[in-house]
Motif scaffolding. Structure first.
Motif, PDB file in Angstrom:
ATOM      1  N   UNK A 141       0.823  -1.200   0.000  1.00 28.24           N
ATOM      2  CA  UNK A 141       0.000   0.000   0.000  1.00 28.24           C
ATOM      3  C   UNK A 141       0.858   1.252   0.000  1.00 28.24           C
ATOM      4  N   UNK A 142       0.429   2.237  -0.730  1.00 33.80           N
ATOM      5  CA  UNK A 142       1.146   3.496  -0.817  1.00 33.80           C
ATOM      6  C   UNK A 142       0.418   4.603  -0.089  1.00 33.80           C
ATOM      7  N   UNK A 143       0.919   5.807  -0.246  1.00 34.78           N
ATOM      8  CA  UNK A 143       0.361   6.965   0.449  1.00 34.78           C
ATOM      9  C   UNK A 143      -1.123   7.127   0.151  1.00 34.78           C
ATOM     10  N   UNK A 144      -1.497   6.940  -1.090  1.00 35.17           N
ATOM     11  CA  UNK A 144      -2.867   7.233  -1.490  1.00 35.17           C
ATOM     12  C   UNK A 144      -3.794   6.034  -1.401  1.00 35.17           C
ATOM     13  N   UNK A 145      -3.239   4.808  -1.269  1.00 36.55           N
ATOM     14  CA  UNK A 145      -4.075   3.627  -1.339  1.00 36.55           C
ATOM     15  C   UNK A 145      -4.316   2.972   0.001  1.00 36.55           C
TER      16      UNK A 145
END
Length: 456
Positions: A141-145
């Protein structure tokens, strides 16, 4: 990942003894990397980094030069531990997070931390999934997800890219935190992972890269707290009598005081709204269990209630049968008053239905084991019928804060005068209380009950 509304902190296994050093037992690993990476295995996402990991120890810090590399513990840990370490970033921005902590057996509940992303001038943590070790598209998972329900931020206020990350896992639940020494701590709520395992390894990922060969993500001073393998505590079998208990009642209902006695090595309650209370106080994490039995009579409330004195609105309520309702039932509600006759606590119909759990009796007897677990502000309640299994409430956040508390076991129903119709036996408490870490009470015949009425 779904939002969890009833959450957990630390529940220890039944052979674990709490110590003053840590709620998990003891510190089992400290590593300042002065001896290199002897406690660790290195790895990477080979789909992204086919040349393997690029990790080194520089000035006694672990330095990561490329994204999606990790170090993994050589040792495995049970399902109660806390890992913390210092994190630092020198240069570079991250399209993901700077660091990620993965429990290998629960990778979808990893702790994610970054110092700064673009123009967002704050520290941020979250919970998300870990990267794959082979698939280039499995970057985690990234910053936006990642799930915004667990996202916590802290205004940087010009502070440096340095702080301490803490990941806590306990009996199927986890939380994640970041501390900036000058600004304080942010932490996620507790979340239930649904994972079941006896042991796991832990990975620390560096998720951002910088100039080739330059260790731009660095960690130091790793500490892992966990129950020491094989530890167990001495048991107090109450051979010295019932000195651990005070006996009391709701004097507004029972002005003559409690009516409690020992009958055939069981503690017998003859009237409603009597209780026993521990003389010792317990810390913010403990488990109390006991055998419960009912001989005759019905209850307009519950048969037994377990109250944490410092969190009375989150008491555990248990009954064997109520009218035509042919099932065992547990719930969470408020405790009775010790003085007010109208303060009788929550009953069958008034306690929170969200926590009501039932078990079809199937002709079984009025006997079973009650368990109340409290850990750092959260609690759950359970009942086990040996032939049918266990029911338990969800974890619930009490909002209570205390360093120590006493515990009461109430008998909530009465029967024929002088007959002990609600009985308990084999009380066991696991938790921290000075040098006495656990005790068990078999209520042997001949014990003398010393009682006093507690007035609040």
């Amino acid at each position: 990942m779904h939002k969890a509304t009833r959450l957990l902190c630390v529940v220890v296994g039944l052979v674990v003894v709490f110590s003053g050093a840590t709620v998990f037992g003891e510190t089992v690993l400290t590593d300042d990397f002065s001896g290199g990476l002897v406690n660790w295995t290195t790895g990477t996402n080979t789909g992204i980094n086919p040349g393997g990991p690029d990790i080194s120890v520089v000035n006694e810090e672990v330095a990561f030069s490329q994204g999606h590399d990790y170090i993994e513990t050589n040792s495995s840990y049970g399902d109660d531990f806390e890992i913390s370490f210092q994190v630092r970033r020198t240069v570079g921005s991250s399209q993901n997070f700077d660091f990620l902590v993965e429990v290998v057996e629960a990778p979808d509940f990893s702790g994610l931390m970054r110092f700064r992303y673009g123009i967002e001038d704050y520290y941020v943590i979250n919970i998300g999934s870990a990267p794959s070790t082979t698939d280039p598209s499995g970057t985690g998972d990234g910053v936006d997800t990642c799930d915004p329900d667990y996202r916590q931020t802290l205004d940087r206020q010009g502070e440096d890219n340095i702080g301490t990350v803490t990941y806590t896992y306990s009996n199927g639940a986890m939380k994640f935190a970041f501390t900036q020494d000058n600004l304080g701590t942010i932490e996620t709520p507790w979340v239930s992972t649904g994972a079941t395992f006896s042991s796991t390894k832990i990975r620390i990922w560096a998720m951002g890269s910088g100039p080739s060969g330059d260790g731009t993500r660095l960690i130091d001073n790793v500490r892992i707290d966990a129950p020491a393998p094989g530890t167990s505590g001495s048991v107090d079998d109450f051979s010295g009598g019932l000195g651990n208990w005070i006996v009391g009642t709701n004097t507004g209902i029972n002005p003559l005081g409690p009516d409690v006695s020992i009958v055939n090595e069981e503690l017998a309650f003859s009237q409603a709204y009597d209780y026993i209370e521990t003389r010792d106080s317990y810390g913010a994490s403990f488990v109390i269990s006991f055998q419960a039995r009912r001989t005759t009579g019905s209850s307009q409330n519950f048969d037994f209630l377990v109250e944490v004195v410092e969190a009375p609105d989150f008491s555990g309520l248990m009954r064997f049968q109520y009218g035509l309702q042919d099932y065992y039932a547990i719930n969470i509600g408020s405790a009775p008053s010790t003085t007010d006759p109208s303060g009788t606590g929550d009953g069958v119909d008034t306690c929170d239905p969200d926590y009501l759990q039932t078990l079809d009796r199937q002709g079984e007897d009025n006997i079973g084991t009650v368990t109340y677990t409290y850990s750092n502000g959260v609690m759950k309640f359970a009942f086990t019928q040996d032939n049918l299994g266990t029911i338990e409430t969800p974890w619930v956040d009490t909002g209570a804060t205390f360093s120590s508390t006493k515990i009461r076991i109430w008998a909530m129903g009465s029967g024929p005068s002088g007959a002990g119709t609600r009985l308990i036996d084999n009380v066991t408490i696991f938790g921290g209380t000075g040098d006495q870490s656990i005790f068990a009470d078999g209520f042997e015949t001949g014990d003398t009950i010393r009682w006093s009425v507690t007035v609040e």
